[in-house]
Design a protein around this motif. Structure first.
Motif, PDB file in Angstrom:
ATOM      1  N   PRO A 114       0.703  -1.169  -0.030  1.00 47.16           N
ATOM      2  CA  PRO A 114       0.207   0.040  -0.052  1.00 47.16           C
ATOM      3  C   PRO A 114       0.841   1.216  -0.103  1.00 47.16           C
ATOM      4  O   PRO A 114       1.685   1.365   0.899  1.00 47.16           O
ATOM      5  N   TYR A 115       0.413   2.077  -0.749  1.00 44.90           N
ATOM      6  CA  TYR A 115       1.642   3.285  -1.051  1.00 44.90           C
ATOM      7  C   TYR A 115       0.574   4.780  -1.174  1.00 44.90           C
ATOM      8  O   TYR A 115       1.472   5.582  -1.409  1.00 44.90           O
ATOM      9  N   ILE A 116      -0.480   4.771  -1.038  1.00 48.08           N
ATOM     10  CA  ILE A 116      -1.249   6.066  -1.540  1.00 48.08           C
ATOM     11  C   ILE A 116      -1.243   6.830   0.020  1.00 48.08           C
ATOM     12  O   ILE A 116      -1.689   6.325   1.120  1.00 48.08           O
ATOM     13  N   PRO A 117      -0.582   7.858   0.061  1.00 50.96           N
ATOM     14  CA  PRO A 117      -0.704   8.968   1.173  1.00 50.96           C
ATOM     15  C   PRO A 117      -2.148   9.082   1.619  1.00 50.96           C
ATOM     16  O   PRO A 117      -2.948   9.244   0.594  1.00 50.96           O
ATOM     17  N   LYS A 118      -2.448   9.409   2.846  1.00 53.32           N
ATOM     18  CA  LYS A 118      -3.716   9.492   3.558  1.00 53.32           C
ATOM     19  C   LYS A 118      -4.467  10.784   2.805  1.00 53.32           C
ATOM     20  O   LYS A 118      -5.659  10.473   2.374  1.00 53.32           O
ATOM     21  N   ASN A 119      -3.785  11.751   2.547  1.00 55.20           N
ATOM     22  CA  ASN A 119      -4.601  13.035   1.902  1.00 55.20           C
ATOM     23  C   ASN A 119      -4.920  12.788   0.319  1.00 55.20           C
ATOM     24  O   ASN A 119      -5.655  13.641  -0.105  1.00 55.20           O
ATOM     25  N   GLU A 120      -4.217  11.731   0.033  1.00 54.60           N
ATOM     26  CA  GLU A 120      -4.577  11.397  -1.712  1.00 54.60           C
ATOM     27  C   GLU A 120      -5.750  10.506  -1.856  1.00 54.60           C
ATOM     28  O   GLU A 120      -6.205  10.228  -2.972  1.00 54.60           O
ATOM     29  N   MET A 121      -6.172  10.015  -0.588  1.00 53.36           N
ATOM     30  CA  MET A 121      -7.197   8.836  -0.877  1.00 53.36           C
ATOM     31  C   MET A 121      -8.411   9.403  -1.450  1.00 53.36           C
ATOM     32  O   MET A 121      -9.129   8.793  -2.198  1.00 53.36           O
ATOM     33  N   LYS A 122      -8.810  10.788  -1.069  1.00 51.78           N
ATOM     34  CA  LYS A 122     -10.029  11.108  -1.561  1.00 51.78           C
ATOM     35  C   LYS A 122     -10.043  11.775  -3.033  1.00 51.78           C
ATOM     36  O   LYS A 122     -11.091  11.937  -3.549  1.00 51.78           O
ATOM     37  N   THR A 123      -8.998  11.485  -3.707  1.00 50.10           N
ATOM     38  CA  THR A 123      -8.737  12.172  -5.119  1.00 50.10           C
ATOM     39  C   THR A 123      -8.603  10.785  -6.181  1.00 50.10           C
ATOM     40  O   THR A 123      -8.279  11.296  -7.109  1.00 50.10           O
TER      41      THR A 123
END
Length: 280
Positions: A189-198
């Motif tokens: 898993p490598y998506i940063p938390k703040n990018e999950m909504k985008t």
């Protein structure tokens, strides 16, 4: 409705639903409902769809309109020339990940009977592909979540990968790090938390546990580098898939851990997708 009309209808409806690659997907859907290859579709494009095929097409379009992943609808997806079972609870295999497989296979070219560890294995597409492409390889998959591990187990059987062992365990707790491997590979898993909504709407149907890499997306890279270096033979390779813009940070982690010959490889979109280094 004939095949040609069905194809045009599918294209139009997918485009209206905001699906970017609507032409490619329309072709895949028509192939799926007819069972025809591309050439067979061209030879039979005036054939009328059966009632079953028409109903199947309508159901698929309805699911895609709410952006349910096409791979989940089909229940399988191609990776490195083979079909892998996929579905809810497991990350969808992506063409970008083939870049990581290429890096690993190149490294293993001159290694006889290599021992390979695939961490955060999901469907098993990376480890199983390496096992089938590299003669004599012994591959261990580690996957924490039973939902995903079930797909890996099915794919091992489907593809006859008898040289693959599956362990249901937690990578972050150092599962299977007590052996010596020639290669350790991971698409964590490598998506940063703040990018999950985008992320795209389809991604929200995939398990968050296979996507979220912590505040900066690097949690698993840190943990795997720290926990698994000791499990590599001298000169052994640690190779990661990384998200867009993460290559430099992943390379720095390897450098700080004493790895040598650190480099990266770009995917077909020109993004640095695989980062790797050798144990010094």
């Amino acid at each position: 409705m004939n095949i040609f009309e069905a194809y045009n209808k599918t294209k139009k409806e997918l485009e209206s639903a905001g699906i970017e690659d609507y032409v490619f997907e329309a072709k895949q859907i028509i192939k799926h409902i007819t069972g025809f290859s591309n050439s067979e579709i061209l030879m039979n494009y005036t054939n009328q769809l059966t009632e079953f095929q028409s109903n199947n097409l309508a159901a698929i379009i309805k699911q895609r309109a709410i952006r349910y992943p096409l791979q989940y609808i089909f229940g399988e997806w191609a990776f490195y020339g083979r079909e892998f079972y996929v579905g809810p609870g497991v990350l969808v295999p992506r063409a970008d990940t083939e870049t990581l497989v290429d890096v690993c296979l190149k490294y293993l070219e001159n290694t006889e009977n290599p021992a390979v560890l695939d961490l955060c294995a999901g469907s098993g597409c990376i480890g199983i592909t390496l096992a089938l492409e590299k003669a004599g390889a012994a591959v261990t998959l580690v996957e924490k979540f039973p939902e995903a591990a079930r797909y890996a187990e099915r794919n091992i059987k489907r593809l006859g990968a008898d040289n693959v062992t599956l362990i249901c365990g937690d990578v972050l707790k150092g599962e299977a790090n007590d052996k010596n491997y020639d290669l350790i590979v991971s698409n964590p898993p490598y998506i940063p938390k703040n990018e999950m909504k985008t992320v795209s709407p389809e991604v929200h149907y995939e398990p968050e546990t296979a996507l979220l890499g912590g505040e900066d997306g690097l949690d698993f890279y840190r943990a795997i580098t720290a926990e698994y270096k000791k499990a590599l033979k001298p000169g052994g390779m640690l190779a990661f898939e990384v998200g867009a813009g993460e290559a430099a940070a992943a390379e720095k982690l390897l450098e700080n851990a004493g790895f040598k010959e650190i480099s990266n490889a770009k995917d077909l979109g020109g993004i640095s997708r695989a980062v790797y280094g050798l144990k010094g």
